[in-house]
Design a protein around this motif. Structure first.
Motif, PDB file in Angstrom:
ATOM      1  N   SER A 217       0.749  -1.012   0.063  1.00 16.37           N
ATOM      2  CA  SER A 217       0.457  -0.240  -0.258  1.00 16.37           C
ATOM      3  C   SER A 217       0.722   1.416   0.221  1.00 16.37           C
ATOM      4  O   SER A 217       0.815   2.088  -0.569  1.00 16.37           O
ATOM      5  CB  SER A 217      -1.275  -0.173   1.241  1.00 16.37           C
TER       6      SER A 217
ATOM      7  N   LYS B 102      -8.537  -9.241  -2.650  1.00 14.62           N
ATOM      8  CA  LYS B 102      -9.282  -7.862  -3.021  1.00 14.62           C
ATOM      9  C   LYS B 102      -8.339  -6.558  -2.659  1.00 14.62           C
ATOM     10  O   LYS B 102      -8.831  -5.761  -3.287  1.00 14.62           O
ATOM     11  CB  LYS B 102     -10.437  -7.879  -2.517  1.00 14.62           C
ATOM     12  N   GLN B 103      -8.128  -6.749  -1.106  1.00 16.80           N
ATOM     13  CA  GLN B 103      -7.413  -5.786  -0.717  1.00 16.80           C
ATOM     14  C   GLN B 103      -6.422  -5.184  -1.439  1.00 16.80           C
ATOM     15  O   GLN B 103      -6.385  -4.189  -1.741  1.00 16.80           O
ATOM     16  CB  GLN B 103      -7.055  -5.440   0.810  1.00 16.80           C
TER      17      GLN B 103
ATOM     18  N   LYS C 201      -7.940  -3.747  -4.801  1.00 12.04           N
ATOM     19  CA  LYS C 201      -8.158  -1.963  -4.420  1.00 12.04           C
ATOM     20  C   LYS C 201      -7.165  -0.802  -4.379  1.00 12.04           C
ATOM     21  O   LYS C 201      -7.313   0.138  -4.635  1.00 12.04           O
ATOM     22  CB  LYS C 201      -9.006  -2.106  -3.135  1.00 12.04           C
TER      23      LYS C 201
ATOM     24  N   LEU D  55     -11.036  -5.947 -10.372  1.00 14.58           N
ATOM     25  CA  LEU D  55     -12.434  -6.045 -10.193  1.00 14.58           C
ATOM     26  C   LEU D  55     -13.465  -5.185 -10.757  1.00 14.58           C
ATOM     27  O   LEU D  55     -13.594  -4.412 -12.053  1.00 14.58           O
ATOM     28  CB  LEU D  55     -11.749  -5.039  -8.802  1.00 14.58           C
TER      29      LEU D  55
ATOM     30  N   GLY E  90     -17.064  -4.771  -7.252  1.00 15.77           N
ATOM     31  CA  GLY E  90     -16.106  -5.348  -6.627  1.00 15.77           C
ATOM     32  C   GLY E  90     -15.735  -7.178  -6.396  1.00 15.77           C
ATOM     33  O   GLY E  90     -15.154  -7.381  -5.395  1.00 15.77           O
TER      34      GLY E  90
END
Length: 474
Positions: free
Chosen positions: A301, A334-335, A338, A428, A432
């Motif tokens: 991140s 998914k995180q 994103k 995605l 989502g």
């Protein structure tokens, strides 16, 4: 070997690197180096199978010892399971020594199972290293164990990469091997209670090996080895090494017994994380087992937030050989998507038109490589997966290379592995949900909205396993 000729053309503090990208080349390199050795051969492997590849290399090692080469072979006990009576016969040779890392006293059956349960704290720490050193002049390290699947000779092929190196990194390799070899956790095979009624002597074993090699000489795989240019280039000193500076990272062997006494700064995974944190533009990772956890997710991140393009290739559920690992990884998909991380998952049967297999029939594939491409100048090849087992439990090894040429080669290899006919690209949807995209051999687009090439049972089992609180052990 004309190694000195290559070294003489470069500064002594530099190292030469050559990627072994396909299984045939990786095997040819090992076979040629064994046959060319004149002083010593040191081998350290998690897995050394008693299959065709393993037997060929063992036969070459015996031949080398017969002509005066000192052989030291160190294997992990759980990965290799030293129960083959041939091992004891080989160890009778005055120039062959075999040791077993962190052994379980029970060699088989219920005794072994009980000891694994009662001594889990010790036995859980395995030697995952892969290191091959010949005459103190050349090394091979990377992801490949010694077994048919790592050299394109099995129904399941491991996509992997090794690096052959010479120069400044060799003293590092020699010291690392000696540290492991001389540590009390490495036990001579003669001290293990191998139960065997085998009474073959070395001469009888030599006869068996000769007959085996005569039979093997007629196979497609051996014929391909004869036609390989790499073996001749190694002997002639004509390998086109890429030159730069290298650092060999390895866990101290004491990690297997006293991890709590070792500062985290000594772990290769910690050193690699520090280097990754300094990425400025691009980070491309291939990892067979990828479980980023909270720390890794935060790291990626922060990198994405700083403008670094993060690309990840790992196994799909269909190509992963450990369902519980995929279940743990799937919690983070998914995180990461994103955050803007690009993720690919290897297809079960990638690129059939672009890859040659040296056995009958088609293969399925699983990713086994552990590579890092960092900006434009750094490349890393080793045994380290991005999971807690590699970082905290096992001992690992890997080579960091400061070389723009190697960086480009590793990046091109990554591109090959993530091509549309080799891997699924994840994204995605507007709702989502994860979508998988690839291409078939004719170039047609394939789209999936659940883990491709899997059954309901596989997906359900993976979901169930994802809830187990065992992330620190896998």
């Amino acid at each position: 070997m004309e190694v000195q000729k290559a070294l003489a053309q470069h500064r002594p503090e530099a190292s030469g690197f050559y990627l072994l990208q396909d299984g045939l080349s990786a095997f040819a390199a090992r076979a040629a180096l064994i046959e060319a050795a004149s002083v010593s051969l040191d081998l350290q492997y998690y897995i050394f199978e008693d299959d065709t590849v393993g037997r060929i290399l063992l036969s070459l090692l015996l031949n080398a010892a017969d002509r005066g080469v000192r052989i030291r072979l160190l294997v992990d006990d759980l990965g290799t399971r030293v129960v083959n009576p041939v091992v004891l016969t080989l160890d009778e040779h005055p120039l062959i020594d075999i040791r077993v890392f962190n052994p379980v006293l029970g060699r088989s059956g219920i005794r072994r199972t009980l000891e694994q349960a009662l001594n889990f704290g010790r036995i859980n720490h395995r030697m995952h290293n892969k290191l091959f050193v010949t005459d103190g002049l050349l090394l091979i390290t990377g992801g490949r164990n010694i077994a048919d699947g790592y050299f394109s000779r099995a129904d399941v092929e491991f996509l992997d990469v090794d690096v052959m190196a010479l120069g400044q990194v060799l003293p590092q390799a020699a010291q690392i091997f000696d540290d492991y070899w001389n540590n009390p956790v490495s036990v001579p095979v003669t001290e293990l209670s191998l139960e065997s009624a085998d009474d073959r002597n070395l001469d009888e074993l030599r006869g068996e090996i000769k007959r085996f090699l005569e039979q093997e000489a007629k196979t497609e795989f051996t014929e391909a080895l004869r036609e390989s240019r790499l073996a001749g280039e190694i002997i002639a000193g004509a390998i086109p090494f890429q030159w730069g500076w290298g650092t060999l990272f390895a866990d101290p062997p004491e990690k297997a017994l006293h991890r709590e006494r070792i500062p985290v700064e000594a772990f290769p995974g910690y050193k690699l994380e520090k280097i990754i944190r300094n990425s400025r533009a691009n980070l491309r990772i291939s990892a067979a087992y990828f479980i980023p956890g909270k720390v890794g997710t935060k790291l990626f991140s922060n990198l994405q937030g700083a403008g670094v393009n993060v690309d990840i290739l790992t196994n799909s559920l269909s190509s992963n050989d450990v369902a519980i690992v995929h279940g743990a990884y799937a919690r983070y998909r998914k995180q990461l998507l994103k955050l803007g991380v690009d993720i690919w998952e290897l297809r079960k049967a990638p690129g059939e038109k672009r890859h040659k297999h040296w056995f009958q029939g088609k293969s399925s594939a699983t990713l086994h490589a552990k590579t890092f491409v960092i900006d434009d100048g750094l490349g890393f090849v080793g045994s380290i997966n991005l999971d807690s087992r590699s970082i905290l439990q096992n001992t690992e090894i890997g080579l960091l290379m400061e070389s723009e040429a190697i960086n480009r080669e590793l990046s091109a290899l990554f591109d090959d592995w993530v091509a549309g006919d080799s891997a699924w690209y994840l994204s995605l949807t507007e709702h989502g949900q994860i979508r998988w995209r690839a291409r078939d051999d004719e170039g047609r687009v394939l789209l999936e909205t659940r883990d491709p090439e899997t059954t309901i049972w596989q997906r359900w089992l993976c979901w169930l396993l994802s809830w187990l609180p065992v992330e620190s052990q896998i």
